[in-house]
Scaffold this motif. Structure first.
Motif, mmCIF file in Angstrom:
data_model
loop_
_atom_site.group_PDB
_atom_site.id
_atom_site.type_symbol
_atom_site.label_atom_id
_atom_site.label_comp_id
_atom_site.label_asym_id
_atom_site.label_seq_id
_atom_site.Cartn_x
_atom_site.Cartn_y
_atom_site.Cartn_z
ATOM 1 N N ASP A 60 -0.605 16.506 -14.025
ATOM 2 C CA ASP A 60 0.746 16.044 -14.362
ATOM 3 C C ASP A 60 1.323 15.091 -13.322
ATOM 4 O O ASP A 60 2.537 15.054 -13.107
ATOM 5 C CB ASP A 60 1.701 17.238 -14.527
ATOM 6 C CG ASP A 60 1.270 18.167 -15.660
ATOM 7 O OD1 ASP A 60 0.717 17.651 -16.645
ATOM 8 O OD2 ASP A 60 1.468 19.391 -15.548
ATOM 9 N N GLY A 61 0.469 14.333 -12.645
ATOM 10 C CA GLY A 61 0.942 13.357 -11.678
ATOM 11 C C GLY A 61 1.366 13.940 -10.346
ATOM 12 O O GLY A 61 1.838 13.212 -9.472
ATOM 13 N N ARG A 62 1.200 15.269 -10.142
ATOM 14 C CA ARG A 62 1.588 15.869 -8.862
ATOM 15 C C ARG A 62 0.654 15.427 -7.750
ATOM 16 O O ARG A 62 1.022 15.483 -6.566
ATOM 17 C CB ARG A 62 1.558 17.395 -8.972
ATOM 18 C CG ARG A 62 2.625 17.986 -9.888
ATOM 19 C CD ARG A 62 2.516 19.510 -9.948
ATOM 20 N NE ARG A 62 1.318 19.950 -10.678
ATOM 21 C CZ ARG A 62 0.227 20.421 -10.100
ATOM 22 N NH1 ARG A 62 0.160 20.499 -8.794
ATOM 23 N NH2 ARG A 62 -0.806 20.828 -10.826
ATOM 24 N N ILE A 63 -0.539 15.009 -8.113
ATOM 25 C CA ILE A 63 -1.528 14.561 -7.139
ATOM 26 C C ILE A 63 -1.727 13.067 -7.328
ATOM 27 O O ILE A 63 -1.834 12.575 -8.455
ATOM 28 C CB ILE A 63 -2.857 15.316 -7.326
ATOM 29 C CG1 ILE A 63 -2.638 16.814 -7.037
ATOM 30 C CG2 ILE A 63 -3.940 14.763 -6.427
ATOM 31 C CD1 ILE A 63 -3.856 17.659 -7.297
ATOM 32 N N ARG A 64 -1.768 12.347 -6.232
ATOM 33 C CA ARG A 64 -1.911 10.889 -6.306
ATOM 34 C C ARG A 64 -3.334 10.427 -6.011
ATOM 35 O O ARG A 64 -3.819 9.483 -6.603
ATOM 36 C CB ARG A 64 -0.954 10.214 -5.315
ATOM 37 C CG ARG A 64 0.534 10.476 -5.573
ATOM 38 C CD ARG A 64 1.351 9.694 -4.561
ATOM 39 N NE ARG A 64 2.786 9.836 -4.765
ATOM 40 C CZ ARG A 64 3.553 10.701 -4.134
ATOM 41 N NH1 ARG A 64 3.015 11.523 -3.254
ATOM 42 N NH2 ARG A 64 4.843 10.772 -4.366
ATOM 43 N N THR A 65 -4.000 11.090 -5.034
ATOM 44 C CA THR A 65 -5.298 10.620 -4.559
ATOM 45 C C THR A 65 -6.273 11.779 -4.449
ATOM 46 O O THR A 65 -5.892 12.952 -4.478
ATOM 47 C CB THR A 65 -5.161 9.935 -3.185
ATOM 48 O OG1 THR A 65 -4.650 10.896 -2.241
ATOM 49 C CG2 THR A 65 -4.218 8.744 -3.255
ATOM 50 N N ASN A 66 -7.538 11.435 -4.243
ATOM 51 C CA ASN A 66 -8.568 12.466 -4.112
ATOM 52 C C ASN A 66 -8.321 13.362 -2.902
ATOM 53 O O ASN A 66 -8.676 14.544 -2.918
ATOM 54 C CB ASN A 66 -9.946 11.818 -3.989
ATOM 55 C CG ASN A 66 -10.398 11.175 -5.295
ATOM 56 O OD1 ASN A 66 -10.041 11.628 -6.374
ATOM 57 N ND2 ASN A 66 -11.168 10.101 -5.185
ATOM 58 N N ALA A 67 -7.748 12.818 -1.850
ATOM 59 C CA ALA A 67 -7.516 13.605 -0.638
ATOM 60 C C ALA A 67 -6.558 14.762 -0.884
ATOM 61 O O ALA A 67 -6.563 15.746 -0.135
ATOM 62 C CB ALA A 67 -6.969 12.707 0.476
ATOM 63 N N GLU A 68 -5.746 14.692 -1.927
ATOM 64 C CA GLU A 68 -4.776 15.738 -2.219
ATOM 65 C C GLU A 68 -5.325 16.796 -3.180
ATOM 66 O O GLU A 68 -4.694 17.841 -3.353
ATOM 67 C CB GLU A 68 -3.503 15.129 -2.815
ATOM 68 C CG GLU A 68 -2.811 14.128 -1.912
ATOM 69 C CD GLU A 68 -1.643 13.466 -2.612
ATOM 70 O OE1 GLU A 68 -0.885 14.170 -3.303
ATOM 71 O OE2 GLU A 68 -1.491 12.240 -2.487
#
Length: 507
Positions: A428-436
């Motif tokens: 749901d867009g809470r994560i932006r990148t793979n690192a997260e």
């Protein structure tokens, strides 16, 4: 009669409503400010007195009490000057009694009646907009406040007299114009200016694509500072929501120049003498630290082992959670701190480990002592560790590379777009990148093929990877697959991700 004016106090990024109540009572002339003010707020009575005198008004010969409610909330900063002065003017009958009902006011008064810039205008304007109220602020901060919503409800006044004239109908204050910082990407170093160091450039591209933490281990003069300074130039620009996020922190720290919102991702490079409070936040007023000022950007720590070990270890929680929690006896505040850490260090104190002609007499013992200044848990939070050799004379004599920051930035943008689309569907867009990515989401999106899985299991046992290290290898491998536009994490992706942990620090 009690006159009122709304303003705010700040607890971290939280905006707490405050009501200034001014009462004129009979008795010996006096001017008191109550409601748990700090020294700057207590001194506001002298600035208010001088500002009123400068515009031809004097305090009435009465006992003046300015209460900042709620009384148990600490009040800090000079931005209470303006609401105290406005409430006082309303109590004196200079302003209509209901003129301030629909506004929140912030500003520092100068002795000549001018209104000076203060920190925190952007979060205050956003809070006022949520309450369906206008904002009264200094003219220098009007462009910052206009981003919160309807600029016509922002009164950006250059002086106290102009505000009085506006409320009396003798002068109309023009709505401020929302402004953003100029594009200064052309001033950043370009990867085309770096000769050699191809492995370092590759690591920089991978780190940028997945927002991974990165550590360069280099001898002196290998160009690690320039490499780190190239990173903002290959990162994607801030989107509209990120601009507000990053600018709110800069606003609270008073670092928005000329009221203009940030355009480029922040790049912070504190000196290695920085204290724990400087890095994670704190001090008398629990200000944001470097890790929060670098939110959504890059935190560059050069000469990593020279930092105070306790200060470095205080970064472990922000790097893991993306939040910096400052807990003190008089304050408990939280600042966002979703940063990309880029660190650099020499392999030993002399910096020439591995070069018998230049290494000191204590090598390699000195290298172990030097590297031991860094704790294992901190190093475990670094995704990519790379030993960078010195630049050779043949590299310096070679022509400039054909590929620069623009070409690398295009590949990074494509990889980030893939991640944005992926996590919009599964998180749901809470994560932006793979690192997260973490937990079930990481297991869902980072599934290696059979060859990659076998290699990872063998390497995890042979390299004694921790659970955190295992997951960080998966995240880097996922980013490498995204750069190759591959849905599946293949064996070469896992092998390259493992190579970034098989260096001087194998964690």
């Amino acid at each position: 009669m009690v006159a009122r004016c709304r303003t705010v106090a700040f607890q971290g990024i939280e905006v707490m409503p405050v009501e200034v109540q001014v009462h004129l009572a009979n008795g010996l002339p006096a001017f008191a400010v109550v409601g748990l003010p700090d020294k700057a707020v207590g001194e506001s009575r002298e600035r208010v007195r001088a500002a009123l005198d400068a515009i031809g008004l004097s305090l009435p010969p009465k006992r003046i009490i300015a209460n900042l409610a709620p009384a148990d909330l600490p009040k800090e900063g000079s931005h209470f000057d303006l609401p105290i002065a406005l409430a006082l003017l309303a109590a004196m009958g200079v302003l209509p009694p209901d003129a301030l009902d629909d506004f929140v006011a912030l500003g520092e008064l100068e002795l000549d009646g001018a209104i000076g810039a203060v920190a925190g205008i952007l979060p205050a304007a956003l809070a006022a907009h949520e309450q369906d109220r206008g904002l009264i602020c200094p003219a220098a901060c009007g462009g910052e406040a206009a981003w919160a919503g309807d600029a016509s409800r922002v009164l950006a006044a250059p002086s106290l007299l102009s505000l009085i004239n506006h409320f009396k109908g003798a002068q109309a204050l023009s709505p401020p114009v929302a402004r953003i910082a100029e594009d200064d990407t052309e001033t950043l170093p370009d990867l085309r200016d770096i000769k050699g160091q191809e492995s370092a450039k590759r690591a920089l591209e991978v780190a940028a694509a997945g927002s991974h933490n990165l550590l360069f281990i280099t001898p002196p003069g290998a160009g690690r500072l320039m490499l780190a300074q190239c990173l903002p130039g290959i990162l994607p620009p801030l989107d509209s929501a990120e601009i507000l996020e990053a600018s709110m922190i800069a606003s609270l720290a008073g670092q928005l120049g000329d009221g203009r919102l940030m355009r480029r991702r922040p790049f912070r490079a504190p000196h290695h003498s920085a204290s724990m409070a400087a890095l994670v936040g704190g001090g008398l007023r629990a200000r944001p630290g470097e890790v929060s000022l670098a939110h959504l950007g890059v935190l560059f720590l050069d000469e990593l082992p020279e930092f105070n070990r306790q200060a470095l270890d205080s970064l472990r929680q922000p790097l893991e959670t993306g939040m910096a929690v400052v807990a003190q006896a008089n304050a408990h505040v939280t600042y966002p701190a979703r940063v990309q850490l880029v660190a650099a260090m020499n392999p030993c104190r002399c910096g020439h480990l591995g070069d018998p002609a230049l290494a000191c007499a204590r090598a390699p013992k000195c290298a172990g002592e030097y590297q031991a200044r860094l704790s294992g848990p901190l190093l475990d939070r670094i995704d990519i560790t790379l030993e960078v050799p010195a630049v050779s004379a043949s590299d310096l004599a070679a022509p400039a590379p054909r590929e620069g920051s623009a070409e690398v930035a295009a590949r990074v943008a494509k990889a980030r777009a893939i991640q944005r689309e992926r996590y919009a569907a599964v998180a749901d867009g809470r994560i932006r990148t793979n690192a997260e990515a973490d937990g079930e989401i990481l297991e869902q999106v980072a599934i290696p093929d059979t060859g990659g899985r076998d290699l990872l299991l063998q390497a995890a046992s042979a390299m004694h990877l921790t659970a955190r290290g295992y997951h960080r290898v998966l995240r880097v491998a996922r980013t490498l697959a995204d750069l190759d536009n591959s849905e599946v994490i293949r064996r070469p992706h896992v092998a390259e991700a493992l190579s970034y942990r098989r260096m001087a620090f194998a964690r």
